[in-house]
Every structure is written in C-alpha cells, then in structure tokens.
Design a protein around this motif. Structure first.
Motif, mmCIF file in Angstrom:
data_model
loop_
_atom_site.group_PDB
_atom_site.id
_atom_site.type_symbol
_atom_site.label_atom_id
_atom_site.label_comp_id
_atom_site.label_asym_id
_atom_site.label_seq_id
_atom_site.Cartn_x
_atom_site.Cartn_y
_atom_site.Cartn_z
ATOM 1 N N GLY A 37 -60.899 -55.227 94.889
ATOM 2 C CA GLY A 37 -61.395 -54.067 94.536
ATOM 3 C C GLY A 37 -60.773 -52.913 94.487
ATOM 4 N N TYR A 38 -61.029 -51.801 93.937
ATOM 5 C CA TYR A 38 -60.368 -50.596 94.300
ATOM 6 C C TYR A 38 -61.328 -49.344 94.501
ATOM 7 N N ALA A 39 -60.689 -48.271 95.066
ATOM 8 C CA ALA A 39 -61.366 -47.168 95.666
ATOM 9 C C ALA A 39 -60.585 -45.625 95.180
ATOM 10 N N PHE A 40 -61.362 -44.720 94.990
ATOM 11 C CA PHE A 40 -60.833 -43.509 94.808
ATOM 12 C C PHE A 40 -61.595 -42.315 95.344
ATOM 13 N N GLY A 41 -61.004 -41.410 95.429
ATOM 14 C CA GLY A 41 -61.573 -40.252 96.088
ATOM 15 C C GLY A 41 -61.148 -38.888 95.753
ATOM 16 N N MET A 42 -62.028 -37.768 95.697
ATOM 17 C CA MET A 42 -61.442 -36.340 95.508
ATOM 18 C C MET A 42 -62.413 -35.551 96.248
ATOM 19 N N GLY A 43 -61.788 -34.341 96.239
ATOM 20 C CA GLY A 43 -62.356 -33.318 96.748
ATOM 21 C C GLY A 43 -63.358 -32.440 95.794
ATOM 22 N N ILE A 44 -64.633 -32.369 95.771
ATOM 23 C CA ILE A 44 -65.298 -31.347 94.688
ATOM 24 C C ILE A 44 -64.954 -30.000 94.611
ATOM 25 N N GLU A 45 -64.630 -29.309 95.640
ATOM 26 C CA GLU A 45 -64.113 -28.083 95.699
ATOM 27 C C GLU A 45 -62.975 -27.801 94.843
ATOM 28 N N ARG A 46 -61.846 -28.780 94.903
ATOM 29 C CA ARG A 46 -60.998 -28.613 94.031
ATOM 30 C C ARG A 46 -60.878 -28.558 92.690
ATOM 31 N N ILE A 47 -62.071 -29.654 92.129
ATOM 32 C CA ILE A 47 -62.523 -29.747 90.741
ATOM 33 C C ILE A 47 -63.112 -28.606 90.452
ATOM 34 N N VAL A 48 -63.917 -27.933 91.332
ATOM 35 C CA VAL A 48 -64.807 -26.737 90.838
ATOM 36 C C VAL A 48 -63.677 -25.691 90.523
ATOM 37 N N MET A 49 -62.747 -25.623 91.478
ATOM 38 C CA MET A 49 -61.710 -24.532 91.331
ATOM 39 C C MET A 49 -60.902 -24.437 90.096
ATOM 40 N N LEU A 50 -60.603 -25.765 89.722
ATOM 41 C CA LEU A 50 -59.719 -26.068 88.408
ATOM 42 C C LEU A 50 -60.705 -25.716 87.217
ATOM 43 N N LEU A 51 -62.109 -26.227 87.457
ATOM 44 C CA LEU A 51 -62.833 -26.064 85.962
ATOM 45 C C LEU A 51 -63.058 -24.458 85.768
ATOM 46 N N TYR A 52 -63.333 -23.830 86.859
ATOM 47 C CA TYR A 52 -63.858 -22.444 86.819
ATOM 48 C C TYR A 52 -62.833 -21.426 86.814
ATOM 49 N N GLN A 53 -61.434 -21.940 87.309
ATOM 50 C CA GLN A 53 -60.546 -21.094 87.542
ATOM 51 C C GLN A 53 -60.802 -20.022 88.848
ATOM 52 N N MET A 54 -61.281 -20.861 90.019
ATOM 53 C CA MET A 54 -61.433 -19.937 91.000
ATOM 54 C C MET A 54 -60.236 -20.154 92.037
#
Length: 336
Positions: free
Chosen positions: A299-316
C-alpha cells in the motif's frame, strides 16, 4: 372636600384605555377649563384655614396624577400604532452571516477530491498512546526519528501524549479492518514548536492510506497527479527522494507553481516549485504491527499540512492568522 379629592385620585389611578377619544374626554374632565381640578380650586376659599395646607397638597397630587396618566396613555397609544404598522415577524436588527473557516473550506475540498476516487474518512482521538502514535509506525523507543517530532506528553509510564500526526488514525483503522483499505484521516495535531509566521504548535493534517493487493508506486504517483490537478489546476509535479520511518521508499511531492509574479518568486524561493506533501509505500514492518500479511498486501500513504495548502491557495503569509479569530480576515471567505 378632601374625601372628594381622594375619590378622584383613585378614579385617575384605575382609568385605562387606548382610545384617543376616551383619552381626550379624560383630559377635558380633569384638566379642561371647566374640569374637576379647576372646580375644586374655585372652592379653595371655602376651605377652613386649618385644612388649607393639606388641601393644597392633595390638589397638587391630583394634578400630577392626571398629567402622569395622560403621558402614559398617549405613549401606549403611540406604541400600538407603531406595532400595527410594523411586520412583527421581521428581526429587530440585521443578522450577520457567518462563514466557514478557510481551513475547513480547504479540508472539505481535499476530502471531496479523494472521495471521488473511493476514499472514505476515518477519525481518531487527539490524545494518543505511544503504540499508536510511534511504535506501530516503525518508530520504536529511542529511534532517532522521534526527535523530528517534539511531543507534548500528558503523562509517562505509560506514555500518553497529544498526537503528533494523524497517522495514528491509520493504525487504529488497520487494527480493526481487513484490506482493502482506502481512507483519509484529517484532524488537528500538536508539536512543541516555536510559534512564528511559518510554524505553530497546533496545526491540521490530512493523511491518506491505501492497502490492497498489488499496489505499486505508480498507483501512488497517479493518485497524487489527479489530486494536484483537481486542487491547483496545475498538472506538473515532481517527487524527490526523502525519508519517513513508516514508508519505504519515500518522497516529497512538489508542484510547479510558476514564476509569473513577485509573489511566486517569494513563496517558491525563485525555483517555481512548491513542496506540498510527503508520501511513500507503506513499510512492511507497519503492516506486520497491525497483523496484515505484508507478503500478500502492499500500500501507499501520503500526508500534508492543511495550513500550508490554505496559505498557497489564498496567498496568506502568516499561519498565526488561522488561530486569531480576526473577523476582518474571516469575513473575506463569506462568498466561498
């Protein structure tokens, strides 16, 4: 005469109406030129001298009572007219509309993307034990990789702590469910880190796990490619070799953000590439720890920080903004 004034005081106190005509008749009866108060004052000269003081006090009380009663009756009548003209079902004041927090907006969007390809959502406790947070994930005691996650311990012997990642949810799910497994585990995690514009001791993660027969690294890459295209609208990604104790091989995932503006140069440090997550094939030792046949399943696994994605999407630019509850910032997301 004093007895007459007392009777009139009682009459004034008991009088009640909301009719304009009746109120006017009441005023004329008591305060008009030919009203009762003037009649009584005309008889003042006939009052014995020893009663004049008391008589004067009583007549003043009557005049004050009549004036107060007229004010109250006129106020009640005005209120009734206003109420008859108003729509009583309308709210008294405009109600402010709330909004979803940007972290919830992005978490929901990520969840929707993975649900569309068969992932289910799993949840688990934020207060964890050592086994589910570390040991079962191929991080035994004294493993040097534990130093990468500064931990908030609640108690020791046995170790109880605030979870440092949502991978503990995956362990709990695998203990209770047989493959095939395809889950997402979003949630809040805690690490003892200095708070700054780029890091916080509280943040949110979303991790994914897929366990089945004949799962390969190619499946992992295709899943990530689908996800990044759906979320960012950008199709170019790259995987860089990395290290995670619970996956082997492991990689960091970068998405090509471009260099179209000064902001792009700043957030990508002039490279055009942005790191968004870590991933890898589940280490066979992890499968054995949860009694899954590592010879049959992969199997495979992955993980990400949601805050980082939010900062990228909304330029924060400051992660602390997510935890300050500043309405000026939150109101920007009303239309989303």
């Amino acid at each position: 005469m004093l007895e007459k004034i007392e009777e009139l005081l009682i009459e004034v106190g008991n009088f009640s109406t909301i009719s304009k005509d009746e109120i006017e008749q009441f005023r004329i009866k008591f305060s008009g030129k030919k009203g009762l108060i003037n009649d009584i004052l005309a008889q003042f000269k006939e009052v014995p001298n020893e009663q004049k003081k008391e008589f004067g006090q009583k007549i003043n009380m009557l005049k004050q009572a009549v004036e107060t009663k007229l004010e109250d009756l006129k106020g009640a009548t005005t209120s009734k007219i206003i109420l008859e003209k108003e729509d009583l079902t309308r709210p008294g004041f405009p109600s402010e509309l709330g909004t979803r927090h940007p972290i919830n907006l992005v978490r929901n969007r990520i969840t929707e993307i993975f649900k569309s390809i068969g992932f289910a959502v799993a949840d688990g406790p934020e207060i964890e034990d050592d086994w589910h947070n570390f040991t079962a994930l191929n991080l035994p005691e004294y493993h040097p990789a534990r130093d990468m996650q500064d931990t908030f311990f609640i108690e020791t012997a046995p170790d109880i702590l605030l979870r440092t990642h949502t991978s503990s949810v995956q362990i709990r799910y695998m203990e209770e469910n047989e493959p095939p497994i395809r889950i997402l585990s979003p949630g809040r995690v805690f690490r003892n880190e200095a708070i700054s514009s780029r890091s916080h001791c509280i943040f949110h993660q979303i991790e994914g796990l897929y366990i089945d027969e004949n799962v390969s690294f190619a499946d992992l890459k295709q899943t990530i490619q689908f996800f990044t295209t759906e979320l960012f609208g950008k199709s170019k990604i790259r995987l860089r070799p990395s290290y995670f104790p619970f996956t082997e091989p492991s990689a960091e995932v970068d998405v090509y953000w471009g260099l179209n503006s000064e902001t792009d140069y700043r957030i990508t440090k002039g490279t055009g590439w942005l790191e968004i997550m870590g991933c890898g094939m589940v280490d066979p030792a992890v499968l054995k720890n949860v009694n899954i046949d590592a010879d049959k399943y992969s199997g495979y696994a992955f993980g990400m920080g949601i805050e980082r994605i939010v900062m990228l999407l909304y330029q924060m630019s400051d992660i602390r903004m997510f935890f300050e509850n500043d309405k000026r910032m939150l109101e920007q997301f009303k239309s989303l």
